[in-house]
Design a protein around this motif. Structure first.
Motif, PDB file in Angstrom:
ATOM      1  N   LEU A 105       0.826  -1.204   0.000  1.00 18.34           N
ATOM      2  CA  LEU A 105       0.000   0.000   0.000  1.00 18.34           C
ATOM      3  C   LEU A 105       0.863   1.258   0.000  1.00 18.34           C
ATOM      4  O   LEU A 105       0.595   2.208  -0.743  1.00 18.34           O
ATOM      5  N   LYS A 110      -0.893   4.573  -1.948  1.00 18.56           N
ATOM      6  CA  LYS A 110      -2.349   4.607  -1.845  1.00 18.56           C
ATOM      7  C   LYS A 110      -2.759   5.155  -0.492  1.00 18.56           C
ATOM      8  O   LYS A 110      -2.019   5.064   0.484  1.00 18.56           O
ATOM      9  N   SER A 111      -3.955   5.672  -0.457  1.00 20.98           N
ATOM     10  CA  SER A 111      -4.510   6.199   0.778  1.00 20.98           C
ATOM     11  C   SER A 111      -4.917   5.054   1.703  1.00 20.98           C
ATOM     12  O   SER A 111      -5.288   3.972   1.247  1.00 20.98           O
ATOM     13  N   TYR A 112      -4.872   5.313   2.996  1.00 19.57           N
ATOM     14  CA  TYR A 112      -5.329   4.326   3.975  1.00 19.57           C
ATOM     15  C   TYR A 112      -6.811   4.030   3.775  1.00 19.57           C
ATOM     16  O   TYR A 112      -7.274   2.939   4.059  1.00 19.57           O
ATOM     17  N   ASP A 113      -7.533   5.021   3.265  1.00 19.71           N
ATOM     18  CA  ASP A 113      -8.964   4.863   3.045  1.00 19.71           C
ATOM     19  C   ASP A 113      -9.281   3.859   1.933  1.00 19.71           C
ATOM     20  O   ASP A 113     -10.440   3.467   1.771  1.00 19.71           O
ATOM     21  N   SER A 114      -8.278   3.446   1.174  1.00 14.89           N
ATOM     22  CA  SER A 114      -8.510   2.429   0.149  1.00 14.89           C
ATOM     23  C   SER A 114      -8.646   1.034   0.758  1.00 14.89           C
ATOM     24  O   SER A 114      -9.105   0.110   0.098  1.00 14.89           O
ATOM     25  N   ARG A 131      -5.432   5.030  10.711  1.00 14.06           N
ATOM     26  CA  ARG A 131      -5.374   6.033   9.651  1.00 14.06           C
ATOM     27  C   ARG A 131      -4.323   7.097   9.958  1.00 14.06           C
ATOM     28  O   ARG A 131      -3.500   7.427   9.106  1.00 14.06           O
TER      29      ARG A 131
END
Length: 164
Positions: A105, A110-114, A131
């Motif tokens: 990741l 990529k964002s943690y929200d992914s 997060r």
């Protein structure tokens, strides 16, 4: 893959027992049916023993490696229901699985929200990386540029683990 093919895979139909219309949907190709079996089994994290995938992939270790790779790439939960095989046989713990997932990741930036919610909750539970911690780790990774080289992600994750 359509519902008819999935239904017959769930019912463990071998190629010889498949109805003609389903064979036509697969282009009368047994290899295509075998690919569908493997794909369905990996996607649904099915156990090798006692399922149709066993007739297609004889090597269970290779199957579980494929399953773990697919699960990690698609940010799925660790297959706890297969832990007796994965942890004991392959020596992959949930901790290692999620560390590798976090590395992937972070390398992809990529964002943690992914991360799906349950996967994120498991990462937080096992790694202590939520997060805010993820954002902090990404900032550390980006800010430590020496001669335009980033700090290795593995090293940053080690720092994050030391604080847990």
């Amino acid at each position: 893959m359509n519902a008819d093919v999935e239904f017959h895979i769930k019912q463990r139909y071998l190629w010889a027992r498949l109805p003609g219309n389903v064979k036509q949907q697969l282009g009368n190709s047994q290899e295509e049916y075998e690919k569908c079996i493997v794909s369905f089994s990996v996607r649904n994290q099915l156990r090798h023993k006692g399922n149709l995938v066993r007739s297609v992939m004889k090597d269970d270790k290779r199957y579980y490696e494929t399953l773990l790779r697919y699960s990690r790439e698609h940010l799925m939960l660790f297959p706890y229901h297969l832990s007796n095989v994965v942890v004991k046989g392959m020596r992959v713990t949930p901790f290692q699985y999620y560390v590798n997932m976090m590395q992937d990741l972070m390398m992809q930036e990529k964002s943690y929200d992914s991360l799906p919610n349950f996967t994120a909750a498991d990462c937080l539970r096992l790694l202590g990386i939520g997060r805010n911690q993820y954002i902090d780790l990404m900032n550390k990774c980006r800010s430590s540029k020496r001669f335009f080289r980033r700090k290795p992600i593995k090293e940053v994750l080690q720092i994050g683990r030391a604080h847990v």
